[in-house]
Design an enzyme around this catalytic site. Sequence first.
Site, short mmCIF file in Angstrom:
data_model
loop_
_atom_site.label_atom_id
_atom_site.label_comp_id
_atom_site.label_asym_id
_atom_site.label_seq_id
_atom_site.Cartn_x
_atom_site.Cartn_y
_atom_site.Cartn_z
N HIS A 1 66.89 46.26 59.38
CA HIS A 1 66.10 46.49 58.16
C HIS A 1 64.75 47.10 58.50
CE1 HIS A 1 68.48 44.56 54.90
NE2 HIS A 1 69.06 43.98 55.94
N GLU B 1 62.85 48.78 56.61
CA GLU B 1 61.92 48.77 55.49
C GLU B 1 60.87 47.67 55.61
OE1 GLU B 1 65.33 46.17 53.89
OE2 GLU B 1 64.99 47.71 55.40
N CYS C 1 71.60 48.63 56.66
CA CYS C 1 72.41 47.40 56.57
C CYS C 1 73.71 47.64 55.77
CB CYS C 1 71.59 46.25 56.00
SG CYS C 1 72.31 44.62 56.37
#
Length: 258
Positions: free
Chosen positions: A221, A223, A113
């Site tokens: 994202h 994660e 990001c």
Amino acid sequence: MSRPVIGIIGNQYVIDNRFPVQAAGGMNCAAIAGPAQCMPLVIPSDPDYVSIPELLEHCDGFLFTGGRPNVHPGQYGEEPTEAHGAFDEARDAIAIPLIRACVERGQPFFGICRGFQEVNVAMGGTLYPEIRDLPGRDNHRMPPDGTLEEQFALRHKVHFADGGVFHRLMGAQEVMTNTLHGQGIKAAGPDIVIDGLASDGTPEAIYVRDAPGFTLSVQWHPEWNAARDPVSRVLFNAFGDAARAWAARGAGMARRSA
């Protein structure tokens, strides 16, 4: 055997409007400790606390995370406007030169990001202040309401270049991702390869052309749900492998110089 150390580039926050902190999301730490199988080390992203040479010496790789503040447009030769949002120039002062140093050394990093945008800026690229204001573009911002599961839900496809780095890594030319960003790439840096696009043409996956190390970066994202999402898991597995290769190279050099 000790795990490679991944420096997680953090962000500045203020708790209860009183207490300044340097922090990184727990999801980032979990992704590094889990699928990447490395040791997460949160880095205070401020040149008053750390230096680029120290970071390069003590870490085997770096995760450039997302964050609400944006890269200051002065970093790519533009004047700030209200549309550019808030800034964190201390993080800029660490992240931008650190990315350049890693590219030169072949030291692995993974951009997410804001980190994806930092990689483009570090390599001479520019950013749009607000993707959703562009003709024909979708709103890529995080939904303002809902649970984390709803806000981080998979929302659009990313299409990879046929036979490109991401296509080969994923074993698929198209994947579903979440989307939680306002800014995006305007002009890619001269050595930036845009290897994945959203359906509206927004760049979503990049790497640095001819770089000697791992430089993959994504606008979404990964994660979130990294241990279970197949796209995220592959990315962090590959990043962890690159960090292990770098750490082994460093250990070998240390043994040869002993």
